[in-house]
Design a protein around this motif. Sequence first.
Motif, PDB file in Angstrom:
ATOM      1  N   VAL A  57     -33.475 109.483  48.706  1.00 37.42           N
ATOM      2  CA  VAL A  57     -33.442 108.534  47.591  1.00 37.42           C
ATOM      3  C   VAL A  57     -32.978 109.289  46.351  1.00 37.42           C
ATOM      4  N   LEU A  59     -32.533 109.003  42.364  1.00 38.13           N
ATOM      5  CA  LEU A  59     -32.981 108.200  41.237  1.00 38.13           C
ATOM      6  C   LEU A  59     -31.993 108.277  40.082  1.00 38.13           C
ATOM      7  N   ASN A  62     -31.150 103.107  37.059  1.00 38.87           N
ATOM      8  CA  ASN A  62     -31.279 101.802  37.713  1.00 38.87           C
ATOM      9  C   ASN A  62     -32.138 101.846  38.971  1.00 38.87           C
ATOM     10  N   THR A  63     -32.538 103.027  39.406  1.00 36.07           N
ATOM     11  CA  THR A  63     -33.330 103.176  40.628  1.00 36.07           C
ATOM     12  C   THR A  63     -34.591 103.938  40.288  1.00 36.07           C
ATOM     13  N   ALA A  67     -38.147 102.118  44.674  1.00 36.78           N
ATOM     14  CA  ALA A  67     -37.327 102.670  45.757  1.00 36.78           C
ATOM     15  C   ALA A  67     -38.045 103.812  46.459  1.00 36.78           C
TER      16      ALA A  67
END
Length: 320
Positions: A57, A59, A62-63, A67
């Motif tokens: 993932v 980051l 926007n994330t 998540a």
Amino acid sequence: MTDTPLDAETLLGEAHEPFEAALSDPTAGPLAVVGDPYGGRETVLDRAETRLDATRVRLDQNTGADAVEAALGDGPLVVDDCHQLYTRSVGGFEPLSSVLDALATADVPVVTGWNSYAWSYLDAVRDIETAFSTRTDVEGLSATQLLEFIRSKEASLPEFRRDELDEALLMTQEISLGSTGRTVSVPMPNREAIEARRADRPDPSDAVFERLADLSNGDPGTALALWKRHHDAEILRPSALEVPTTDETFDREAAFCLRIILATERVARSTLSDRIGDRFDRLLGRFTRAGFVTVSNGVVQLDPAAVPTVAKITERGRIL
């Protein structure tokens, strides 16, 4: 030209074996990989992803926490840029707290990546180190390693030369001609200059890459960016390598804004504007002209070559 990527062993140095041991221990708990901007942190996380066959993932603005929490049930997890989980504002730590709570009860290996400046701040205000069983610092590269790294990125290298010494090997001395009162200029060896040249001075290429390592703190991304400013040169001396500088002075608010950029590496322009207020557009213009940042699609990104200068400005202002 060989485009050989950096590896985790080179970047971690003595920390490599403990890092590998932690990856091999399913009960180790969450791991933190901490490194300077553009210092090779992503390469170390690549190793963790491959070693664990983990979900990845990444980051950004926007994330966020959702998540990470959603991916925790899918087996081993690697999370890039965890410094994106907070903002220095009221309520800005909620995503970070949510993720740390989730990591505390995770029953799968989790490896996280952190900007070193963000980590220092969070450890001071949130004692973040206690949330991780292992912290691994990315050490950066030596001058010799930077030479090999640059060679892997460039088709050819310039001719390296030492910086010229100011002192001439010969100097003139006025000699009196007896009682005539007349003098004559006689060339004499400049012993200090001769000794300076006889001293154990590094090979020109060693001198160049020692300076590059010193300027970049060994961070490969910063070193490459500084190198690219001179990659067309036919002759390169150590003194030619310089970080971006500016004659402008920056007050504490400007230094605070730069610290946010330094600790996030990339941040939404709107986030900075909300935090700084009416002065932000003017500050951003100054930062852009100085070569500290680039702006694209609403995102302000720290320029790799400017990391040393921006760090000094924020440290001079005693901004944590």
